[in-house]
Design a protein around this motif. Structure first.
Motif, short mmCIF file in Angstrom:
data_model
loop_
_atom_site.label_atom_id
_atom_site.label_comp_id
_atom_site.label_asym_id
_atom_site.label_seq_id
_atom_site.Cartn_x
_atom_site.Cartn_y
_atom_site.Cartn_z
N ASP A 1 0.86 -1.17 0.00
CA ASP A 1 0.00 0.00 0.00
C ASP A 1 0.91 1.22 0.00
OD1 ASP A 1 -2.51 1.35 0.12
OD2 ASP A 1 -2.13 1.74 2.24
N TRP A 2 0.52 2.27 -0.70
CA TRP A 2 1.34 3.47 -0.81
C TRP A 2 0.53 4.69 -0.39
CZ3 TRP A 2 3.24 5.63 -6.14
CH2 TRP A 2 4.10 6.70 -5.93
N ASP A 3 0.94 5.35 0.68
CA ASP A 3 0.37 6.62 1.08
C ASP A 3 1.12 7.68 0.28
OD1 ASP A 3 -0.21 9.09 2.26
OD2 ASP A 3 -0.43 8.22 4.25
N ILE A 4 0.52 8.14 -0.80
CA ILE A 4 1.20 9.03 -1.73
C ILE A 4 1.54 10.36 -1.08
CG2 ILE A 4 0.94 10.29 -3.92
CD1 ILE A 4 -0.80 7.89 -4.84
N ARG A 5 0.63 10.88 -0.29
CA ARG A 5 0.87 12.19 0.35
C ARG A 5 2.10 12.16 1.26
NH1 ARG A 5 -5.19 12.51 1.27
NH2 ARG A 5 -5.90 13.67 -0.54
N LYS A 6 2.28 11.06 1.99
CA LYS A 6 3.41 10.94 2.92
C LYS A 6 4.60 10.23 2.29
CE LYS A 6 0.51 10.82 7.02
NZ LYS A 6 0.08 10.00 8.17
N ASP A 7 4.41 9.72 1.06
CA ASP A 7 5.42 8.91 0.37
C ASP A 7 5.93 7.79 1.27
OD1 ASP A 7 7.04 7.94 -1.64
OD2 ASP A 7 8.69 9.28 -1.17
N ASN A 8 4.99 7.06 1.84
CA ASN A 8 5.35 5.94 2.71
C ASN A 8 4.66 4.68 2.19
OD1 ASN A 8 6.53 4.66 4.91
ND2 ASN A 8 4.68 4.89 6.13
N HIS A 9 5.44 3.64 2.01
CA HIS A 9 4.92 2.35 1.54
C HIS A 9 4.79 1.40 2.72
CE1 HIS A 9 6.38 2.72 -2.89
NE2 HIS A 9 5.98 3.85 -2.43
N THR A 10 3.74 0.61 2.69
CA THR A 10 3.56 -0.46 3.65
C THR A 10 3.51 -1.76 2.86
OG1 THR A 10 2.24 1.01 5.03
CG2 THR A 10 2.11 -1.34 5.51
N TYR A 11 4.38 -2.69 3.18
CA TYR A 11 4.48 -3.95 2.46
C TYR A 11 4.13 -5.11 3.37
CZ TYR A 11 7.03 -1.47 -1.17
OH TYR A 11 7.38 -0.61 -2.17
N SER A 12 3.59 -6.16 2.77
CA SER A 12 3.35 -7.39 3.51
C SER A 12 4.67 -8.08 3.79
CB SER A 12 2.44 -8.32 2.71
OG SER A 12 3.12 -8.77 1.54
N ARG A 13 4.67 -8.98 4.75
CA ARG A 13 5.89 -9.75 5.07
C ARG A 13 6.38 -10.51 3.84
NH1 ARG A 13 3.28 -12.14 10.24
NH2 ARG A 13 3.29 -10.27 11.53
N VAL A 14 5.46 -11.07 3.09
CA VAL A 14 5.83 -11.83 1.89
C VAL A 14 6.49 -10.91 0.87
CG1 VAL A 14 4.94 -13.18 -0.06
CG2 VAL A 14 4.08 -13.61 2.24
N SER B 1 -0.37 6.56 -14.17
CA SER B 1 -1.52 6.12 -13.38
C SER B 1 -1.93 7.19 -12.38
CB SER B 1 -1.21 4.80 -12.67
OG SER B 1 -2.33 4.34 -11.96
N LEU B 2 -0.93 7.83 -11.75
CA LEU B 2 -1.24 8.91 -10.80
C LEU B 2 -1.92 10.08 -11.50
CD1 LEU B 2 1.98 9.02 -8.60
CD2 LEU B 2 -0.33 8.47 -7.84
N ALA B 3 -1.44 10.43 -12.68
CA ALA B 3 -1.97 11.59 -13.40
C ALA B 3 -3.36 11.35 -13.96
CB ALA B 3 -1.01 11.98 -14.52
N THR B 4 -3.61 10.13 -14.44
CA THR B 4 -4.87 9.86 -15.15
C THR B 4 -5.86 9.02 -14.36
OG1 THR B 4 -4.01 7.83 -16.17
CG2 THR B 4 -3.65 9.92 -17.36
N GLY B 5 -5.37 8.33 -13.32
CA GLY B 5 -6.24 7.42 -12.58
C GLY B 5 -6.45 6.10 -13.30
N SER B 6 -5.75 5.92 -14.42
CA SER B 6 -5.91 4.68 -15.19
C SER B 6 -5.09 3.56 -14.56
CB SER B 6 -5.49 4.90 -16.64
OG SER B 6 -4.13 5.25 -16.70
N PRO B 7 -5.56 2.33 -14.69
CA PRO B 7 -4.82 1.20 -14.13
C PRO B 7 -3.58 0.89 -14.96
CG PRO B 7 -6.78 0.44 -15.27
CD PRO B 7 -6.82 1.93 -15.30
N PHE B 8 -2.63 0.22 -14.34
CA PHE B 8 -1.48 -0.25 -15.10
C PHE B 8 -1.22 -1.71 -14.78
CE2 PHE B 8 0.56 1.41 -11.26
CZ PHE B 8 1.53 0.48 -10.97
N ASP B 9 -0.61 -2.37 -15.71
CA ASP B 9 -0.29 -3.79 -15.63
C ASP B 9 1.10 -3.92 -16.24
OD1 ASP B 9 -0.07 -6.55 -15.98
OD2 ASP B 9 -2.17 -6.78 -16.54
N THR B 10 2.10 -4.20 -15.42
CA THR B 10 3.47 -4.20 -15.92
C THR B 10 4.31 -5.29 -15.26
OG1 THR B 10 5.36 -2.76 -16.38
CG2 THR B 10 4.32 -2.49 -14.25
#
Length: 102
Positions: free
Chosen positions: A20-33, A71-80
């Motif tokens: 999960d990415w809190d864009i405003r704080k530029d902080n990512h939260t990742y699962s253990r995996v 994706s941030l600018a347009t709100g469109s999904p990405f698959d990469t």
């Protein structure tokens, strides 16, 4: 068991990482995996977007960053698919997401 615990359990069993990415704080939260996939033994206190990009194969950073920014600018999904550069190996990561700068 709450929803978050159920998600953690399911992704651990399937060996899938999530973040999960809190864009405003530029902080990512990742699962253990996800940390295991990235080759990290323990979770850092904070992990920014630049920290994340520093782990991506040099040849893939520009295209991945472009996908994220679009994706941030347009709100469109990405698959990469991109390469994660670990100390011991290169791993291929498939990411599907939709980011919003809201």
């Amino acid at each position: 068991m709450n929803l978050q615990e159920s998600l953690e359990r399911a992704t651990r069993i399937a060996n899938l990482g999530h973040w999960d990415w809190d864009i405003r704080k530029d902080n990512h939260t990742y699962s253990r995996v996800m940390f295991q996939i990235m080759g990290m033994e323990r979770e850092p206190k904070s992990f920014s977007y630049q920290d994340f990009l520093s782990r991506i194969h040099a040849d893939d950073v520009e295209s991945l960053d472009r996908c994220v920014k679009q994706s941030l600018a347009t709100g469109s999904p990405f698959d990469t698919i991109y390469r994660l550069q670990r100390e011991d190996e290169i791993r291929y990561i498939h990411t599907q997401d939709q980011l919003s700068n809201v």
